[in-house]
Enzyme design. Structure first.
Site, PDB file in Angstrom:
ATOM      1  N   ASP A   1       2.356  -6.787   2.877  1.00 11.24           N
ATOM      2  CA  ASP A   1       1.254  -6.208   3.212  1.00 11.24           C
ATOM      3  C   ASP A   1       1.666  -4.808   3.786  1.00 11.24           C
ATOM      4  OD1 ASP A   1      -1.305  -5.318   3.392  1.00 11.24           O
ATOM      5  OD2 ASP A   1      -1.962  -6.826   5.040  1.00 11.24           O
TER       6      ASP A   1
ATOM      7  N   HIS B   1       0.973  -1.274  -0.019  1.00 15.06           N
ATOM      8  CA  HIS B   1      -0.057  -0.070  -0.117  1.00 15.06           C
ATOM      9  C   HIS B   1       1.120   1.218  -0.330  1.00 15.06           C
ATOM     10  CE1 HIS B   1      -3.527  -2.356   1.254  1.00 15.06           C
ATOM     11  NE2 HIS B   1      -2.587  -3.046   1.882  1.00 15.06           N
ATOM     12  N   PHE B   2       1.034   1.914  -1.124  1.00 13.89           N
ATOM     13  CA  PHE B   2       1.763   3.185  -1.222  1.00 13.89           C
ATOM     14  C   PHE B   2       0.653   4.486  -1.091  1.00 13.89           C
ATOM     15  CE2 PHE B   2       5.827   1.890  -3.507  1.00 13.89           C
ATOM     16  CZ  PHE B   2       6.253   1.197  -2.218  1.00 13.89           C
ATOM     17  N   ARG B   3      -0.530   4.209  -0.827  1.00 18.01           N
ATOM     18  CA  ARG B   3      -1.493   5.195  -0.436  1.00 18.01           C
ATOM     19  C   ARG B   3      -2.015   6.527  -1.377  1.00 18.01           C
ATOM     20  NH1 ARG B   3      -3.350   1.636   3.177  1.00 18.01           N
ATOM     21  NH2 ARG B   3      -2.205   1.373   5.152  1.00 18.01           N
TER      22      ARG B   3
ATOM     23  N   HIS C   1      -7.986 -11.160  -0.376  1.00 16.69           N
ATOM     24  CA  HIS C   1      -7.856 -10.884   1.144  1.00 16.69           C
ATOM     25  C   HIS C   1      -9.134 -11.774   1.538  1.00 16.69           C
ATOM     26  CE1 HIS C   1      -7.648  -8.047   4.729  1.00 16.69           C
ATOM     27  NE2 HIS C   1      -8.909  -8.579   4.899  1.00 16.69           N
TER      28      HIS C   1
ATOM     29  N   HIS D   1       0.605   3.865   8.215  1.00 19.79           N
ATOM     30  CA  HIS D   1      -0.130   4.844   8.725  1.00 19.79           C
ATOM     31  C   HIS D   1       0.479   5.835   9.522  1.00 19.79           C
ATOM     32  CE1 HIS D   1      -3.829   2.271   7.806  1.00 19.79           C
ATOM     33  NE2 HIS D   1      -3.011   1.148   8.225  1.00 19.79           N
TER      34      HIS D   1
ATOM     35  N   PRO E   1      -5.355  -0.648  11.338  1.00 20.79           N
ATOM     36  CA  PRO E   1      -4.715  -1.875  11.097  1.00 20.79           C
ATOM     37  C   PRO E   1      -3.709  -1.799  10.100  1.00 20.79           C
ATOM     38  CG  PRO E   1      -6.667  -2.225  10.129  1.00 20.79           C
ATOM     39  CD  PRO E   1      -6.872  -0.834  10.426  1.00 20.79           C
TER      40      PRO E   1
ATOM     41  N   ASN F   1      -4.565  -6.769   9.955  1.00 16.08           N
ATOM     42  CA  ASN F   1      -5.540  -7.421   9.377  1.00 16.08           C
ATOM     43  C   ASN F   1      -5.082  -8.619   8.417  1.00 16.08           C
ATOM     44  OD1 ASN F   1      -7.946  -6.998  10.809  1.00 16.08           O
ATOM     45  ND2 ASN F   1      -8.441  -5.324   9.340  1.00 16.08           N
TER      46      ASN F   1
ATOM     47  N   HIS G   1      -2.051 -12.938   2.286  1.00 10.28           N
ATOM     48  CA  HIS G   1      -1.662 -13.176   3.736  1.00 10.28           C
ATOM     49  C   HIS G   1      -2.351 -14.215   4.698  1.00 10.28           C
ATOM     50  CE1 HIS G   1      -5.099 -10.417   3.814  1.00 10.28           C
ATOM     51  NE2 HIS G   1      -4.461  -9.444   3.552  1.00 10.28           N
TER      52      HIS G   1
HETATM   53  O1  DOR Z   1      -3.706  -4.541   8.224  1.00 16.76           O
HETATM   54  C1  DOR Z   1      -4.273  -4.332   7.298  1.00 16.76           C
HETATM   55  N1  DOR Z   1      -3.854  -2.874   6.586  1.00 16.76           N
HETATM   56  N2  DOR Z   1      -4.869  -4.972   6.407  1.00 16.76           N
HETATM   57  C2  DOR Z   1      -5.355  -4.851   5.330  1.00 16.76           C
HETATM   58  O2  DOR Z   1      -5.921  -5.876   4.695  1.00 16.76           O
HETATM   59  C3  DOR Z   1      -5.361  -3.353   4.735  1.00 16.76           C
HETATM   60  C4  DOR Z   1      -4.282  -2.798   5.223  1.00 16.76           C
HETATM   61  C5  DOR Z   1      -4.433  -0.922   5.123  1.00 16.76           C
HETATM   62  O3  DOR Z   1      -4.678  -0.641   4.008  1.00 16.76           O
HETATM   63  O4  DOR Z   1      -4.094  -0.423   5.952  1.00 16.76           O
HETATM   64 ZN    ZN Z   2      -3.328  -5.163   2.093  1.00 12.53          ZN
END
Ligand code: DOR
Ligand code: ZN
Length: 394
Positions: free
Chosen positions: A278, A59-61, A175, A282, A292, A251, A212
């Site tokens: 994964d 995830h590079f957001r 997922h 954050h 998460p 997650n 995962h």
């Molecule tokens: O822990 C997680 N964070 N699991 C996910 O499936 C999504 C991810 C997120 O995008 O932050």
């Molecule tokens: Zn993910």
């Protein structure tokens, strides 16, 4: 551009020996002992040369949540972690459901120009859980579709999506989480959806990649499916094989010792296709408020090397297979092996280097790690992309 790497311990899925690699025009040109090319030379004595890593789950957001990470900070973090290619998830804002948004990401990644980026498209339009009509408008360069943390709750919609993916030659990355059951029991939730998604893969013949995997039961279903010739691959994360009894929010959650033992046994026996991070950065505030996820791309090699190679005696070749060769195969790129004609995407590591993980040193904007202070073995010294240095510790 030419480069000669000398006296390295050369390791990939199929080999391990001390030797030299000569790079020309961005590809591995020659492999051998006592090579003598008149060009820039790196003396890699005491270091190990591996194919760089490929991360199928990142995830590079960007766009939308660039306060957590952006394509530049993410690419820098990936290079520091020894990665030269990532597969980005679609949970951006807007969601990656059309070629405009996907092309924005790909163009931005090209501008940044550090690593190769593949952008996943969502399975349903804007994650609405119903509409899959956008799948017809995806360019053939989009190889993977995924709903990430949302999964697709409606089994008929998922069935139709898999049938469409099969028709368009795309992989469905799952997922596995039944959200209504998550509130009751997260194992039941993961296991139920793993089983459903495998059943739909069997019915449609679609290629499915299970993300995962964290429970023993899910891995058992996958092993059974593989034995039955169902087109399924799977990944495990560094945190799910290194941690137990830990309530760091992610997650799927961190599981029990029995699960970890089973996942590691599955790696040893060859059922696990890939390690994926994964990588889910954050902000400190979002994390405090319960988001998460783990910022994991800079610690993955050290965590896996320490757990699997140092502690469990799994070969570095096996680790290279699941961090490089198999992910490259899934992405259908000529990377992940030290082989003539393959991309010179390589990483020099010091396997003996011992240190404590410190998130202050992360290049990622996300400092959210459950591994803070953990003693590990194995540091990434230098990362090369097409023969060009994109990270250098020195
Ligand atoms: O822990 C997680 N964070 N699991 C996910 O499936 C999504 C991810 C997120 O995008 O932050
Ligand atoms: Zn993910």
């Amino acid at each position: 551009m030419e480069l000669l790497i000398k006296n390295a311990k050369i390791v990939d899925w199929s080999q391990s020996f001390i030797g030299d690699v000569y790079i020309n025009k961005g590809v591995i040109w020659e492999i051998g002992k006592s090579l003598n090319n008149n060009c820039e030379t790196i003396d890699a004595k005491g270091l190990t040369l591996l194919p760089s890593f490929i991360d199928l789950h990142v995830h590079f957001r960007e766009p939308g949540f660039t306060n957590k990470e952006d394509i530049e900070s993410g690419s820098l973090a990936a290079a520091k972690g020894g990665y030269t290619m990532v597969n980005l998830m679609a949970n951006t804002k807007p969601v990656c459901s059309n070629m405009d948004t996907i092309n924005y990401v790909l163009n931005r990644a090209k501008e940044v120009g550090i690593i190769d980026v593949h952008q996943v498209a969502s399975i349903t339009n804007n994650f609405d859980g119903r509409d899959i009509s956008h799948l017809d408008n995806l360019h053939s360069s989009v190889k993977i579709i995924s709903e990430d943390g949302n999964d697709v709750m409606d089994s008929k919609v998922m069935l139709n999506a898999m049938a469409k993916a099969k028709e368009k030659d795309k992989i469905v990355m799952c997922h596995c989480e039944e959200h209504l059951l998550s509130k009751v029991d997260t194992r039941l939730s993961e296991n139920t959806m793993t089983w459903r998604n495998i059943s739909l893969a069997k019915f449609t013949g679609c290629a499915v990649h299970i993300a995962h995997v964290s429970t023993k039961e899910s891995m058992e279903y996958i092993i059974e499916a593989k034995k039955n010739g169902i087109n399924v691959t799977c990944e495990v994360t560094p945190h799910h094989i290194a941690l137990t009894n830990n309530n760091y929010r992610v997650n799927p959650p961190i599981r029990e010792k029995e699960d970890v033992e089973f996942l590691i046994k599955a790696i040893e026996e060859g059922w696990v296709d890939a390690v994926s991070t994964d990588h889910a950065p954050h902000t400190a505030e979002d994390k405090k408020n319960g988001s998460p996820g783990i910022s994991g791309i800079e610690t993955a090699f050290a965590v896996c090397h320490t757990k699997l190679v140092k502690e469990r005696g799994i070969s570095l070749s096996k680790l290279s297979e699941i961090m490089s060769k198999n992910p490259a195969h899934i992405m259908d790129v000529k990377k992940g092996q030290i082989k003539i004609g393959y991309d010179a995407d390589l990483v020099l590591v010091d396997t003996e280097k011992q240190y404590n993980i410190c998130s202050d040193a992360f290049r990622s904007k996300g400092k959210n790690t459950p591994f803070e202070g953990k003693e590990v073995y194995g540091s990434v010294v230098r990362t090369l992309k097409a023969g060009k240095t994109i990270f250098n510790q020195i």
